[in-house]
Design an enzyme around this catalytic site. Structure first.
Site, short mmCIF file in Angstrom:
data_model
loop_
_atom_site.label_atom_id
_atom_site.label_comp_id
_atom_site.label_asym_id
_atom_site.label_seq_id
_atom_site.Cartn_x
_atom_site.Cartn_y
_atom_site.Cartn_z
N SER A 90 44.47 44.10 30.81
CA SER A 90 44.75 42.84 30.12
C SER A 90 45.70 41.98 30.96
O SER A 90 45.40 41.68 32.11
CB SER A 90 45.32 43.14 28.73
OG SER A 90 45.35 41.99 27.92
N GLU A 96 35.39 42.50 23.57
CA GLU A 96 36.82 42.48 23.85
C GLU A 96 37.68 42.07 22.65
O GLU A 96 38.61 42.76 22.25
CB GLU A 96 37.10 41.53 25.02
CG GLU A 96 36.65 42.04 26.38
CD GLU A 96 37.66 42.96 27.03
OE1 GLU A 96 38.70 43.24 26.42
OE2 GLU A 96 37.39 43.41 28.16
N HIS A 154 38.97 45.46 23.19
CA HIS A 154 40.07 45.44 24.15
C HIS A 154 40.87 46.75 24.06
O HIS A 154 41.11 47.25 22.97
CB HIS A 154 40.96 44.25 23.80
CG HIS A 154 41.81 43.74 24.91
ND1 HIS A 154 41.30 43.27 26.10
CD2 HIS A 154 43.16 43.59 25.01
CE1 HIS A 154 42.29 42.85 26.87
NE2 HIS A 154 43.42 43.04 26.24
#
EC number: 3.1.1.59
Length: 564
Positions: free
Chosen positions: A220, A351, A465
Site C-alpha cells: 500500500s 482492492e 487490500h
C-alpha cells in the site's frame, strides 16, 4: 611456542570477527556501530532464528528535532535490550483496527525489528555466506501502521535464510507536514526510510547480511514509498531491487502536489488556532505543542477529509536538506529514473473492498451526494483546474455509477483507479523505457480462512487490500481467537507466494534458474501479468479488454496539463 602464539592469534581474530555472540540459551547479542544489543532466540516450524526488537536506528525526533531529518545515534556503553518492540509512531488508525494490537504511541518511535536466520549468527571469516536482506516498509496511507509483528510476522521468510527488517517511520503530520522551509521541509517520513537504509548498509554484516544484496518492499503506502525511493537520487547504492504490493509512486490514492500540501497545512493551522504567517513563529508554536495535540488535530483532519491527509510531496531544493522527490514521479519515470531497478509489483482482484466498513462509517454516500468531487482520485483532484472538477466528477460517475451513488460502485472505481490502473501503467512505462525486468501479478486467490475478512467483518467476493500480504508475512495480531487452522490450499498458497518472493529477493526473478519447483514467470512486456487464482492455477495473461479500458479511461485525464 610458535604454535601456541598462532593459536592465540587465531582465537583473538575469531573473537573480534564475531559480529554475533550467543550469550546463553535465552538471548543473543549483536555488536552494532553504536553499541551492543541483546535479542531473543526464537523458532518456527522447528527452525531457529533470532530477533532483535525495538532497535533504535537514529536519534529520536523529539523537541527541536520534530519534523527534521533524523540525526545519528549517540553511542551507548551498556548492552541495550532489544527483546521487545518499541512504541509505534503517533497516529489515528481508521482501518487496521483489531489487526493491530494496542500499542504505546510516542514521538520517540524510530525503531527497527531485525530477524536473522540462526545459521547467520556466528560469522567467522566468512564461513557462513552473507544473507540477502529484505527491508519492508509498512502501509497505512502514510497516516497509520507500524513495523510490528501483528501484521508482519517474519516466520515465513526468515526461516528460508533471508534477513527480514521491519521498522517504524514518522507518519501523518509528524512525517509529512510541509511548510517548504528548512525546519519543516516535508517528507520527513521518507527521510526516515532513507536513514534506515543507510543504517542497514553500515550494520548489515554485523547481522550476517550482505549490504550489496538488499531488497526493499512495501505494501500500500509502503509500496508507494518504496517505489518513490527507487526514483530518488538520494538512495543510490542503498538497495538492489524492489517489491511493490498494492501501491506505486504513481498511485492515485495520494498526490505529491505542493498544492495539496499547502492546502492541508493551512487546514491544520486553523484547527490548532495558529494564525501566524511568519514561518519561524509557526515552527516555534508547532514545536511547543504537545505531540498529543498534533495527533488530535490530525484525527480531526482525517474525519473531515478521509483516509489521506499528510502525504509525500515534490520538494523544492532547500539548504541542508536531503531532497527525496525532486519532480513529479510520472515525469521521473518517463525520463527513465529508476529503470535499472528490477521490480515485482502486484494488486489484488478487489482492492477497495477492504475499506467498505470504513467508507460506511465515513457516510461516504451522503458526502458524495453533497460534493460529487469526492469520487475524484486525490492525484487527479490536484491536476485538474477547479472549473473542470465537476465535469471530471460527472465523467467518472457516468463510467462507474450508472446514475446510482453507492458503496458498491465506489469500491469498483476505487479499485480500478487507485490501484489497478497505476500498476498496469507502470508496467507499460517500464516496457517503454526499457531497463531491468518488471514482473506483474494480480492476486485473486480467495483463502478459505482469511484473517483479514474475519477480523474486519467482511464477507465480500474477491480479494481485498492487504489479503495477499498474509501469504508472505504471518499475521500475529491480537485477534488470535479469530485465527483458524489454514486449509491445505492456504498452506500451498503461502508456499507459492513466499517462493516467488524469496526467488525475487535472491535472483531478481520470481523463478530462479536453479529452482525449478515453480512455473516459469516471464518478465512483463507492457501487456501481460500473472493471474494468481489458486496454488495450481497461475496463468500468464495479456491485458484483456477490461484492463485496456481502465488504461484508456484514466489516461484520458492524465493527458491534461497538471496545475503548477
Amino acid at each position: 611456542m610458535t604454535s601456541h602464539v598462532l593459536a592465540l592469534a587465531f582465537l583473538l581474530h575469531a573473537c573480534t570477527a564475531l559480529a554475533w555472540q550467543e550469550t546463553n540459551s535465552r538471548s543473543v547479542v549483536a555488536h552494532l556501530d553504536s553499541g551492543i544489543i541483546r535479542g531473543v532466540p526464537r523458532s518456527a516450524d522447528g527452525i531457529k532464528f533470532a530477533s532483535f526488537l525495538g532497535v533504535p536506528y537514529a536519534k529520536q525526533p523529539v523537541g527541536e528535532l520534530r519534523f527534521k531529518e533524523l540525526e545519528p545515534l549517540e553511542p551507548w556503553d551498556n548492552i541495550l535490550n532489544a527483546t521487545n518492540e518499541g512504541p509505534i509512531c503517533f497516529q489515528t488508525d481508521v482501518l487496521y483496527g483489531r489487526l493491530m494490537a494496542a500499542s504505546e504511541m510516542s514521538e520517540a518511535c524510530i525503531y527497527a525489528n531485525i530477524h536473522v536466520p540462526w545459521q547467520s549468527l556466528p560469522r567467522v571469516r566468512g564461513t557462513t555466506p552473507l544473507r540477502p536482506i529484505l527491508v519492508f516498509i509498512h502501509g497505512g496511507g502514510f497516516a497509520f501502521g507500524s513495523g510490528h509483528e501483528d501484521l508482519h510476522g517474519p516466520e515465513y521468510l526468515v526461516t528460508k535464510n533471508v534477513i527480514v527488517i521491519t521498522f517504524n517511520y514518522r507518519l501523518n503530520v509528524f512525517g509529512f507536514l510541509s511548510m517548504n522551509t528548512t525546519k519543516i521541509p516535508g517528507n520527513a517520513g521518507l527521510r526516515d526510510q532513507v536513514t534506515l537504509l543507510r543504517w542497514v548498509q553500515r550494520n548489515a554484516k554485523n547481522f550476517g547480511g550482505d549490504p550489496s544484496d538488499i531488497t526493499i518492499a512495501g505494501q500500500s503506502a509502503g509500496a508507494s514509498a518504496a517505489h518513490l525511493l527507487t526514483l530518488s537520487k538520494a538512495t543510490e547504492g542503498l538497495f538492489k531491487r524492489a517489491i511493490l504490493m498494492s501501491g506505486t509512486g504513481m498511485s492515485y490514492f495520494f498526490t505529491t502536489s505542493p498544492l495539496f500540501a499547502a492546502y492541508i497545512s493551512k487546514q491544520l493551522l486553523q484547527i490548532l488556532g495558529i494564525n501566524e504567517t511568519d514561518p519561524e513563529e509557526i515552527h516555534r508554536q508547532l514545536i511547543d505543542l504537545p505531540a498529543e495535540k498534533l495527533n488530535e488535530a490530525n484525527a480531526v483532519l482525517i474525519e473531515q477529509i478521509g483516509l489521506t491527509t499528510f502525504l509525500p510531496i515534490v520538494e523544492s531544493p532547500l539548504p541542508g536538506v536531503t531532497t527525496i522527490i525532486d519532480d513529479d514521479p510520472e515525469i521521473l519515470i518517463a525520463e527513465g529514473r529508476g529503470k535499472n531497478v528490477p521490480l515485482l509489483i502486484g494488486f489484488t482482484s478487489s482492492e477497495c473492498e477492504t475499506f467498505r466498513n470504513r467508507l460506511l462509517n465515513f457516510d461516504l454516500v451522503k458526502k458524495i451526494q453533497d460534493n460529487p468531487t469526492i469520487i475524484i482520485p486525490p492525484k487527479l483532484l490536484f491536476m485538474t483546474p477547479p472549473e473542470l472538477l465537476m465535469e471530471l466528477a460527472k465523467t467518472i460517475e457516468r463510467k462507474y455509477y450508472n446514475g446510482t451513488i453507492s458503496i458498491d460502485n465506489f469500491v469498483k472505481s476505487c479499485s480500478d483507479g487507485f490501484y489497478e490502473y497505476p500498476a498496469l501503467k507502470l508496467a507499460q512505462k517500464r516496457a517503454e523505457t526499457g531497463g531491468a525486468p518488471l514482473y506483474l501479478y494480480r492476486f485473486a486467490y480467495e483463502g478459505q480462512n482469511s484473517i483479514i475478512k474475519k477480523v474486519m467483518g467482511l464477507n465480500h467476493e474477491g480479494v481485498g487490500h492487504i489479503e495477499d500480504l498474509t501469504y508472505v508475512f504471518k499475521v500475529n495480531s491480537m485477534s488470535e481467537a479469530l485465527h483458524a487452522s489454514p486449509s491445505e490450499n492456504d498452506v500451498k498458497m503461502k508456499n507459492l507466494m513466499t517462493g516467488y518472493f524469496l526467488n525475487f529477493i535472491k535472483c531478481s526473478q520470481p523463478t530462479c534458474e536453479d529452482n525449478n519447483s515453480l512455473e516459469v514467470w516471464p518478465a512483463n512486456n507492457g501487456m501481460q501479468y500473472e493471474d494468481i487464482v489458486s496454488p495450481t492455477i497461475i496463468r500468464s495473461k495479456e491485458f484483456a479488454s477490461r484492463q485496456q479500458d481502465i488504461i484508456e479511461f484514466f489516461d484520458s485525464f492524465t493527458s491534461r496539463s497538471p496545475l503548477e
